[in-house]
Scaffold this active site. Structure first.
Site, PDB file in Angstrom:
ATOM      1  N   THR A  44       1.467  -1.229   0.118  1.00 15.82           N
ATOM      2  CA  THR A  44       0.126   0.070   0.215  1.00 15.82           C
ATOM      3  C   THR A  44       1.082   1.033   0.107  1.00 15.82           C
ATOM      4  OG1 THR A  44      -1.591  -1.237   1.440  1.00 15.82           O
ATOM      5  CG2 THR A  44      -1.402   1.258   1.196  1.00 15.82           C
ATOM      6  N   TYR A 132       5.138 -13.018   5.174  1.00 12.90           N
ATOM      7  CA  TYR A 132       4.104 -12.083   4.791  1.00 12.90           C
ATOM      8  C   TYR A 132       3.749 -12.667   2.892  1.00 12.90           C
ATOM      9  CZ  TYR A 132       1.026  -8.064   1.478  1.00 12.90           C
ATOM     10  OH  TYR A 132       0.226  -7.690   1.177  1.00 12.90           O
ATOM     11  N   LYS A 161       2.387 -11.653   8.383  1.00 10.61           N
ATOM     12  CA  LYS A 161       0.362 -11.407   7.664  1.00 10.61           C
ATOM     13  C   LYS A 161      -0.241 -12.336   6.426  1.00 10.61           C
ATOM     14  CE  LYS A 161      -0.443  -7.200   4.976  1.00 10.61           C
ATOM     15  NZ  LYS A 161      -0.246  -6.481   4.048  1.00 10.61           N
ATOM     16  N   VAL A 203      -2.618  -6.409   9.924  1.00 13.26           N
ATOM     17  CA  VAL A 203      -2.190  -5.237   9.120  1.00 13.26           C
ATOM     18  C   VAL A 203      -3.649  -5.163   7.612  1.00 13.26           C
ATOM     19  CG1 VAL A 203      -0.222  -4.527   7.795  1.00 13.26           C
ATOM     20  CG2 VAL A 203       0.006  -6.274   9.230  1.00 13.26           C
TER      21      VAL A 203
END
Length: 292
Positions: A44, A132, A161, A203
């Site tokens: 992001t 992740y 995550k 997250v």
């Protein structure tokens, strides 16, 4: 190490350059609103458009502005193991509390290659790592068995995550990695179920725009107050989807400009501003959430 609502921070740009003043103000607002930790330079945050020097300058600014009030989980992944090692060392030098690291993308390594990648990274640097797993972007899925193997062999790997979109993996990963393995949802819309199954936080993209509501939602989940959490879910659910009504982070930057007038909404190519149709969806969701 990490729990609660953790925004995957956007990176403000103005005239093509990192807007440090706007970023520092965003960080202060996030902390004041109850965010439990911060992720600079994730997906992001448009990390893919940043050269290394700028990337870790942004991380340093985040660490400086957080000033120990919350922990910083810095994006640091790469599809080149050597570069990933350089990145995690740079994250440590910048003062981050941990590194958020994807498995190698594009290359499509085997599960053995994924394991050996993280083994090499963690042997080269003792900074804690949060895996992740986002196969929708990397085209590389860390299998449950591989994650268990990594958790056993690499003691600095503290959690994941999980943006796999497969909520039952929370239970499977608890069995493979242990109940103390930190599992963070990578999908806002699935966070309620994720938390009920043993997750400890999210997250979040939505927390960029609605940090207080996301923090209160996470607090309700942590307290086992799932009826209350469901009320927050119903209030935020349209926004979770609206922020992906066009290529991210176009919609979330537009939304931030709506809730924080004057916030720079500029993006770097190849990312482009949200379409008119997406903006209408975002506006409706912000109104539904009571944010405008």
């Amino acid at each position: 190490m990490f729990s609660g609502s953790i925004p995957a921070l956007v990176t403000p740009f103005r005239n093509g350059e990192f807007d440090e003043k706007a970023y520092r103000a965003l960080i202060d607002w996030q902390i004041e609103q109850g965010s439990a930790a911060l992720v600079p330079c994730g997906t992001t945050g448009e990390a893919a458009t940043m050269p290394k020097e700028e990337h870790f300058r942004v991380v340093r600014v985040c660490v400086e502005q957080a000033a120990g009030r919350v922990k910083v989980l810095a994006g640091a992944g790469s599809n080149d193991t050597r570069v990933a090692i350089e990145n995690i060392k740079a994250a440590q030098e910048a003062g981050a509390d941990a590194a958020l690291m994807v498995p190698p993308y594009y290359n499509r390594p085997s599960q053995e290659g994924i394991f050996r990648h993280f083994e090499a990274v963690t042997q080269a640097c003792d900074l804690p790592v949060i895996l992740y797993n986002v196969p929708g972007r990397t085209v590389t899925d860390i299998a449950v068995e591989t994650m268990g193997r990594i958790a056993e062999a690499c003691p600095t790997v503290a959690g994941v995550k999980d943006a796999s979109g497969v909520v039952q993996r929370v239970s499977a990963q608890r069995a493979a990695c242990g109940a103390n393995f930190c599992q963070l949802s990578g999908n806002d819309d699935m966070a309620l179920a994720f938390m009920a199954m043993g997750g400890v936080g999210c997250v979040s993209v939505t927390a960029n725009v609605a940090p207080k509501l996301c923090a209160e939602f996470q607090a309700a989940c942590a307290a086992g107050e799932y009826a209350k959490a469901l009320e927050y879910q119903d209030r935020l659910f349209p926004l979770h989807g609206a922020l992906f009504a066009d290529a991210s982070p176009g919609p979330v930057k537009y939304a931030l400009g709506r809730v924080r007038p004057g916030f720079p909404t500029e993006l770097r190519l190849p990312m482009t501003p949200a379409s008119d149709a997406a903006r209408a969806i975002v506006d409706a969701a912000l109104e539904h959430a009571g944010l405008i």
